[in-house]
Design an enzyme around this catalytic site. Sequence first.
Site, PDB file in Angstrom:
ATOM      1  N   ASP A  86       1.063  -0.596  -0.045  1.00 24.20           N
ATOM      2  CA  ASP A  86       0.044   0.336  -0.165  1.00 24.20           C
ATOM      3  C   ASP A  86       1.204   1.268  -0.138  1.00 24.20           C
ATOM      4  O   ASP A  86       2.145   0.811   1.019  1.00 24.20           O
ATOM      5  CB  ASP A  86      -0.653  -0.213   1.535  1.00 24.20           C
ATOM      6  N   ASN A 140      -1.774  13.036  -4.328  1.00 19.73           N
ATOM      7  CA  ASN A 140      -2.853  13.583  -4.582  1.00 19.73           C
ATOM      8  C   ASN A 140      -3.346  15.019  -4.522  1.00 19.73           C
ATOM      9  O   ASN A 140      -3.062  15.850  -4.737  1.00 19.73           O
ATOM     10  CB  ASN A 140      -4.402  13.032  -4.408  1.00 19.73           C
ATOM     11  N   HIS A 148      -5.209  14.967  -8.693  1.00 25.61           N
ATOM     12  CA  HIS A 148      -5.484  13.631  -8.832  1.00 25.61           C
ATOM     13  C   HIS A 148      -4.365  13.293 -10.690  1.00 25.61           C
ATOM     14  O   HIS A 148      -3.974  11.772 -10.546  1.00 25.61           O
ATOM     15  CB  HIS A 148      -7.017  13.899  -8.979  1.00 25.61           C
ATOM     16  N   ASP A 165      -2.580   9.649 -10.478  1.00 23.32           N
ATOM     17  CA  ASP A 165      -2.782   8.561 -11.586  1.00 23.32           C
ATOM     18  C   ASP A 165      -1.446   7.809 -11.838  1.00 23.32           C
ATOM     19  O   ASP A 165      -1.432   6.861 -12.368  1.00 23.32           O
ATOM     20  CB  ASP A 165      -3.864   8.436 -12.886  1.00 23.32           C
ATOM     21  N   GLU A 202      -4.945   2.263  -4.121  1.00 21.12           N
ATOM     22  CA  GLU A 202      -3.675   2.677  -4.158  1.00 21.12           C
ATOM     23  C   GLU A 202      -2.868   1.325  -3.652  1.00 21.12           C
ATOM     24  O   GLU A 202      -1.549   1.441  -2.602  1.00 21.12           O
ATOM     25  CB  GLU A 202      -2.907   3.729  -4.024  1.00 21.12           C
TER      26      GLU A 202
HETATM   27  P1  GH3 Z   1      -1.662   5.536   4.673  1.00 14.17           P
HETATM   28  O1  GH3 Z   1      -0.198   5.865   4.297  1.00 14.17           O
HETATM   29  O2  GH3 Z   1      -2.524   4.873   5.703  1.00 14.17           O
HETATM   30  O3  GH3 Z   1      -2.215   3.794   3.360  1.00 14.17           O
HETATM   31  O4  GH3 Z   1      -2.834   6.916   3.638  1.00 14.17           O
HETATM   32  P2  GH3 Z   1      -3.009   6.862   2.350  1.00 14.17           P
HETATM   33  O5  GH3 Z   1      -2.939   8.048   2.382  1.00 14.17           O
HETATM   34  O6  GH3 Z   1      -2.675   6.093   1.587  1.00 14.17           O
HETATM   35  O7  GH3 Z   1      -4.833   6.014   3.033  1.00 14.17           O
HETATM   36  P3  GH3 Z   1      -5.902   6.916   2.426  1.00 14.17           P
HETATM   37  O8  GH3 Z   1      -6.859   5.543   2.351  1.00 14.17           O
HETATM   38  O9  GH3 Z   1      -5.653   7.261   3.499  1.00 14.17           O
HETATM   39  O10 GH3 Z   1      -5.976   7.139   1.073  1.00 14.17           O
HETATM   40  C1  GH3 Z   1      -5.638   6.492  -0.148  1.00 14.17           C
HETATM   41  C2  GH3 Z   1      -6.135   7.418  -1.482  1.00 14.17           C
HETATM   42  O11 GH3 Z   1      -5.691   6.926  -2.653  1.00 14.17           O
HETATM   43  C3  GH3 Z   1      -7.175   8.675  -0.974  1.00 14.17           C
HETATM   44  C4  GH3 Z   1      -7.721   8.760  -2.706  1.00 14.17           C
HETATM   45  O12 GH3 Z   1      -8.501   9.598  -3.275  1.00 14.17           O
HETATM   46  C5  GH3 Z   1      -5.880   7.593  -3.293  1.00 14.17           C
HETATM   47  N1  GH3 Z   1      -6.416   6.622  -4.678  1.00 14.17           N
HETATM   48  C6  GH3 Z   1      -6.880   5.677  -4.626  1.00 14.17           C
HETATM   49  N2  GH3 Z   1      -7.873   4.997  -5.820  1.00 14.17           N
HETATM   50  C7  GH3 Z   1      -6.753   5.931  -6.768  1.00 14.17           C
HETATM   51  C8  GH3 Z   1      -6.388   6.279  -8.536  1.00 14.17           C
HETATM   52  O13 GH3 Z   1      -7.331   5.929  -9.104  1.00 14.17           O
HETATM   53  N3  GH3 Z   1      -5.891   7.361  -8.430  1.00 14.17           N
HETATM   54  C9  GH3 Z   1      -5.322   8.721  -7.208  1.00 14.17           C
HETATM   55  N4  GH3 Z   1      -5.100   9.667  -8.332  1.00 14.17           N
HETATM   56  N5  GH3 Z   1      -5.794   8.401  -6.677  1.00 14.17           N
HETATM   57  C10 GH3 Z   1      -7.002   7.228  -5.803  1.00 14.17           C
HETATM   58 MG    MG Z   2      -1.977   3.709   1.496  1.00 13.84          MG
HETATM   59 MG    MG Z   3      -5.315   2.026   1.072  1.00 16.19          MG
END
Ligand code: GH3
Ligand code: MG
Ligand code: MG
Length: 297
Positions: free
Chosen positions: A172, A180, A185, A189, A215
């Site tokens: 992760d 982001n 965003h 990506d 992610e």
């Molecule tokens: P942690 O270290 O605890 O994993 O923190 P984190 O910020 O990585 O985790 P969190 O679950 O709070 O946020 C995950 C983020 O990933 C939020 C979401 O907007 C982003 N994300 C998820 N899918 C995509 C995607 O397809 N594209 C983009 N750009 N961002 C994405």
């Molecule tokens: Mg994360």
């Molecule tokens: Mg996550």
Amino acid sequence: MNKPPKVLIVDDEPAILKAMQINLLQRGCEVLLATDGEEAVQMALKEKPDLILMDVVLPTIDGMEACHRIKSQSTGFIPVILVTVQNELKNKIAGMNHGADDYLTKPFVFEELNTRVAAMLRIKRAYDDQQTASITDALTGIYNRRYLQPRLKEECDRSLRYGQPFACLMLDLDHFKNINDKYGHPFGDEVLKQFAARLREHIRRADIFVRYGGEEFVLILPETDINEAKRVAENLRDVVQSKKFVAGAQSAAVTCSTGICIFPSAAATTFDSLLKRVDEALYEAKKSGRNCVRIAA
Ligand code: GH3
Ligand code: MG
Ligand code: MG
């Protein structure tokens, strides 16, 4: 370039088999031959051809029965054209009711056969493309979650049967929300795409790499023990952190946390517990400060 279509021809008449074989080879097909119904069913299972041209009057089981068997198991998606001297309407209806997709009567003109073959192969290709798309993540091009569930179950069964453990990793990206927020965003990506591409370069062909969620990624390493899994995970951790991710004028350093669970092991004895345990190990890695690897207890 697309692979040549694989066509199985089933006929007990050597002259017809030969003529059809030459015709299809000339049209760029890979050709497989069978001379009875039973052999046709077995070959369909083993070779998964893109199309089957099947005579009806055959030794062992006839073409109708072979068609029915092919259509009622894992080979059911393979189009079948019955090619036969039985030219009455009732024969054609019976053939279609046995699952055939098309029916051509002998003697036939090659031009008609080839047109029907081309039509069936068009449908088969569209079906294959659809199948591939349904198990592929559109952003990264690796497998998606829909692919993981049955595949992981298969790996678990195989590993229990042969006593050969495998490793399951969950990775992760750390603080990805910040990426982001800070860069936008579209850059996020791009990071996800490059992350998948970078890891793909450092894993084996037999490894199964899946985008599990936003992610979050799952990596299955067949026939891998805990020491080897740790080595792989540490190497991937380094591959991610050692070089910034760049897109256009923007660049960012990214790290990831990884949980590992071996199957079968004291931590995971069943398929159901595996993803739960590996997720817990990932959570431990996050709690321990991120950018590290933790093993399921
Ligand atoms: P942690 O270290 O605890 O994993 O923190 P984190 O910020 O990585 O985790 P969190 O679950 O709070 O946020 C995950 C983020 O990933 C939020 C979401 O907007 C982003 N994300 C998820 N899918 C995509 C995607 O397809 N594209 C983009 N750009 N961002 C994405
Ligand atoms: Mg994360
Ligand atoms: Mg996550």
